[in-house]
Design a protein around this motif. Structure first.
Motif, PDB file in Angstrom:
ATOM      1  N   UNK A  59       0.825  -1.215   0.000  1.00  0.00           N
ATOM      2  CA  UNK A  59       0.000   0.000   0.000  1.00  0.00           C
ATOM      3  C   UNK A  59       0.855   1.260   0.000  1.00  0.00           C
ATOM      4  N   UNK A  60       1.987   1.208   0.720  1.00  0.00           N
ATOM      5  CA  UNK A  60       2.869   2.368   0.743  1.00  0.00           C
ATOM      6  C   UNK A  60       3.387   2.699  -0.643  1.00  0.00           C
ATOM      7  N   UNK A  61       3.795   1.669  -1.391  1.00  0.00           N
ATOM      8  CA  UNK A  61       4.251   1.884  -2.763  1.00  0.00           C
ATOM      9  C   UNK A  61       3.135   2.444  -3.629  1.00  0.00           C
ATOM     10  N   UNK A  62       1.929   1.909  -3.427  1.00  0.00           N
ATOM     11  CA  UNK A  62       0.791   2.349  -4.238  1.00  0.00           C
ATOM     12  C   UNK A  62       0.516   3.839  -4.022  1.00  0.00           C
ATOM     13  N   UNK A  63       0.568   4.278  -2.769  1.00  0.00           N
ATOM     14  CA  UNK A  63       0.298   5.690  -2.473  1.00  0.00           C
ATOM     15  C   UNK A  63       1.396   6.587  -3.031  1.00  0.00           C
ATOM     16  N   UNK A  64       2.660   6.157  -2.894  1.00  0.00           N
ATOM     17  CA  UNK A  64       3.764   6.950  -3.445  1.00  0.00           C
ATOM     18  C   UNK A  64       3.683   7.016  -4.966  1.00  0.00           C
ATOM     19  N   UNK A  65       3.306   5.891  -5.570  1.00  0.00           N
ATOM     20  CA  UNK A  65       3.189   5.869  -7.026  1.00  0.00           C
ATOM     21  C   UNK A  65       2.090   6.816  -7.503  1.00  0.00           C
ATOM     22  N   UNK A  66       0.973   6.831  -6.788  1.00  0.00           N
ATOM     23  CA  UNK A  66      -0.133   7.706  -7.174  1.00  0.00           C
ATOM     24  C   UNK A  66       0.290   9.172  -7.106  1.00  0.00           C
ATOM     25  N   UNK A  67       1.041   9.506  -6.056  1.00  0.00           N
ATOM     26  CA  UNK A  67       1.505  10.886  -5.910  1.00  0.00           C
ATOM     27  C   UNK A  67       2.493  11.252  -7.010  1.00  0.00           C
TER      28      UNK A  67
END
Length: 262
Positions: A58-66
């Motif tokens: 989830x952390x990667x997903x949020x950073x990727x979205x940003x």
């Protein structure tokens, strides 16, 4: 990590015929080489299967979205800051390309790479066992080879009954994917019933290629049946017993050897 040990009863084969000793010694060494290759493939397969996909974090997903949003804003600025409706698809495409290239340059693997790793190692395991079986067959037919070697070759066939069929399909996916069997002029497959925890086709008609059912790598074989080879410690244990007995079937001299090395 799994390490399946093997003890060679001596250093050199006991025989007055040097040519025979050299030939048989090379075949036994090839057997051991394929055996350790299978062991390595099993470890790589196990590691690849247990690895958590990077996109599941989830952390990667949020950073990727940003980061995607930041790159999109940069691309929009290059289009003048107020892109028209007809430019939105191009902006989205360019943003995605830049984002992916940035991720790759930072060491992240494409999903396709992560997904395919277990399949690559499963096929490596399959090919190593197939080569082991072929070397064992050649050894069993050599003059002066103990009779038990032929019996061990038969045991290998019983331990891995679908080995040859699954390997043939893996090497001829261009035919199986078109629903064709084996041979120079392959005929259409007569797809047989399949029942396992992945597919239920009691009336047949289902073509399965390059699949993983848990630790079992399988495909539809040239005869229309579904076959599989288990990429597992249990398979290596069967191989270990066969190789150990094959080595002990010959007469040796010199200190015994333990493998693999450190």
């Amino acid at each position: 990590m799994y390490v399946f040990e093997i003890i060679t009863p001596g250093t050199w084969l006991k025989s007055e015929d040097r040519d025979w000793s050299w030939k048989i010694g090379n075949l036994l060494q090839s057997l051991k080489s394929q055996y350790f290759e299978a062991n390595l493939a099993l470890n790589l397969f196990t590691e690849a299967r247990s690895a958590r996909p990077s996109f599941a974090d989830r952390g990667n997903w949020e950073r990727d979205a940003q980061r995607r949003n930041e790159i999109r804003q940069e691309v929009e600025q290059q289009y003048g800051g107020f892109p028209g409706h007809e430019q939105l698809d191009e902006i989205h495409f360019e943003s995605e390309v830049r984002f992916k290239r940035e991720k790759w340059s930072n060491g992240f693997q494409p999903r396709e790479f992560e997904h395919n790793l277990p399949f690559i190692y499963a096929r490596a395991f399959l090919y190593a066992i197939d080569s082991f079986d072929k070397f064992l067959g050649v050894l069993s037919r050599e003059e002066g080879a103990p009779q038990i070697v032929a019996e061990l070759h038969a045991q290998a066939g019983e331990a891995f009954p679908d080995l040859r069929g699954v390997r043939n399909t893996a090497q001829h996916l261009e035919d199986r994917s078109r629903g064709l069997g084996a041979g120079r002029n392959p005929k259409p497959l007569d797809l047989k019933p399949v029942e396992n925890n992945m597919v239920s086709a009691p009336n047949g008609g289902v073509l399965i290629l390059n699949s993983l059912n848990g630790s079992k790598y399988g495909s539809t074989m040239a005869d229309g049946h579904y076959g599989e080879v288990d990429v597992s410690p249990e398979s290596m244990e069967r191989l270990q017993k066969i190789l150990q007995q094959a080595l002990e079937a010959f007469e040796w001299h010199g200190p015994k050897q333990h493998g693999p090395s450190v």
